[in-house]
Design a protein around this motif. Structure first.
Motif, PDB file in Angstrom:
ATOM      1  N   UNK A 197      43.330  37.639  41.649  1.00 50.81           N
ATOM      2  CA  UNK A 197      43.134  38.601  40.557  1.00 50.81           C
ATOM      3  C   UNK A 197      42.299  39.797  41.006  1.00 50.81           C
ATOM      4  N   UNK A 198      42.602  40.959  40.480  1.00 46.88           N
ATOM      5  CA  UNK A 198      41.823  42.147  40.831  1.00 46.88           C
ATOM      6  C   UNK A 198      40.559  42.227  39.965  1.00 46.88           C
ATOM      7  N   UNK A 199      39.636  43.084  40.387  1.00 45.61           N
ATOM      8  CA  UNK A 199      38.414  43.290  39.611  1.00 45.61           C
ATOM      9  C   UNK A 199      38.750  43.808  38.219  1.00 45.61           C
ATOM     10  N   UNK A 200      39.729  44.679  38.155  1.00 46.31           N
ATOM     11  CA  UNK A 200      40.129  45.226  36.860  1.00 46.31           C
ATOM     12  C   UNK A 200      40.659  44.127  35.923  1.00 46.31           C
ATOM     13  N   UNK A 201      41.446  43.213  36.467  1.00 45.52           N
ATOM     14  CA  UNK A 201      41.963  42.105  35.647  1.00 45.52           C
ATOM     15  C   UNK A 201      40.843  41.161  35.206  1.00 45.52           C
ATOM     16  N   UNK A 202      39.908  40.909  36.130  1.00 46.32           N
ATOM     17  CA  UNK A 202      38.783  40.028  35.785  1.00 46.32           C
ATOM     18  C   UNK A 202      37.913  40.656  34.703  1.00 46.32           C
ATOM     19  N   UNK A 203      37.717  41.977  34.832  1.00 45.17           N
ATOM     20  CA  UNK A 203      36.929  42.685  33.824  1.00 45.17           C
ATOM     21  C   UNK A 203      37.565  42.559  32.443  1.00 45.17           C
ATOM     22  N   UNK A 204      38.870  42.693  32.428  1.00 47.84           N
ATOM     23  CA  UNK A 204      39.603  42.574  31.167  1.00 47.84           C
ATOM     24  C   UNK A 204      39.375  41.203  30.536  1.00 47.84           C
ATOM     25  N   UNK A 248      28.196  38.514  36.859  1.00 41.79           N
ATOM     26  CA  UNK A 248      28.516  38.775  38.256  1.00 41.79           C
ATOM     27  C   UNK A 248      29.827  38.122  38.657  1.00 41.79           C
ATOM     28  N   UNK A 249      29.763  36.809  38.891  1.00 41.60           N
ATOM     29  CA  UNK A 249      30.892  36.052  39.443  1.00 41.60           C
ATOM     30  C   UNK A 249      32.202  36.244  38.677  1.00 41.60           C
TER      31      UNK A 249
END
Ligand SMILES: *Cc1c(COP(=O)(O)O)cnc(C)c1O
Length: 238
Positions: free
Chosen positions: A1-8, A218-219
């Protein structure tokens, strides 16, 4: 997963927790804890709309701030504050969440550049009384809150905590409830506070139920942390 997807995903967890707790949408601010992460990772989160970032290690934070000086990031310092680092912290951060001594508060107050306006402060509470952790006890809170309120270049915003790790997720709410009570006691006494900084990747829902207003994640945003940087050999270097 990308950072953008995780942020979502994290935003959706926050949104859901706000709803479950009957709190207005948007009442919880998300701070991305970027310690040990690269400037590129911070930039990726920024491009995905993230603006508040938290750092624990000063040297590492300064290097990242230099790389990202064109970005409109709000930087939060969340690690232990050494007194020989207060000048840099006071001039490079908008918030310090980890104040637990008057000596540190006085130095931050003296060293805050006037044109930046007051530095936002949270008092760190060691809610589970762990020896390994910084922070004051709830009993020490009234005195420290009173003294800090008199410093003109600091603005006391609220309280921060990092609870002990619990195996049982249902007991996660116990320390957060204590924090909530301590916070509301200060407000009742007339302190103008708006910030309860609590909740991390594993327990943000429990924290939001107990009135957290900033979760420090964070994680769940960046994935596992990279090996943390060794401490600088000379404590006087930035
Ligand atoms: C590392 C850290 C966090 C983030 O923890 P995660 O479990 O990775 O979300 C939050 N607050 C403080 C003070 C930290 O040091």
């Amino acid at each position: 997963m990308t950072i953008s997807q995780r942020l979502k995903q994290v935003r959706s967890r926050i949104h859901h927790a706000e709803q479950t707790a009957g709190r207005p949408a948007g009442s919880v601010c998300l701070m991305a804890v970027s310690k040990t992460q690269s400037p590129a990772a911070v930039a990726a989160a920024y491009r995905a709309g993230q603006r508040h970032f938290g750092e624990n290690y000063l040297q590492e934070a300064i290097a990242k701030q230099r790389c990202l000086s064109n970005y409109r990031v709000t930087w939060h310092f969340i690690g232990p504050v050494q007194s020989n680092k207060t000048q840099i912290i006071a001039s490079r951060f908008s918030w310090v969440h980890s104040v637990d001594r008057m000596k540190i508060a006085r130095r931050l107050n003296q060293q805050r550049p006037f044109d930046l306006g007051p530095l936002n402060i949270c008092l760190q509470i060691n809610i589970d009384g762990e020896e390994s952790k910084s922070g004051i006890s709830i009993e020490q809170l009234p005195e420290l809150a009173d003294e800090i309120s008199s410093l003109p270049n600091l603005r006391l915003r609220g309280l921060m905590t990092i609870p002990a790790i619990r195996k049982d997720t249902t007991s996660a709410s116990t320390p957060f409830r204590k924090m909530r009570n301590a916070f509301h006691n200060l407000v009742t006494k007339g302190y103008c506070l708006d910030t309860l900084s609590m909740g991390m990747s594993d327990d943000l829902e429990a924290a939001i139920t107990e009135d957290s207003t900033i979760v420090r994640i964070g994680t769940s945003i960046f994935g596992p942390r990279r090996i943390s940087q060794p401490a600088p050999a000379d404590p006087n270097t930035v």
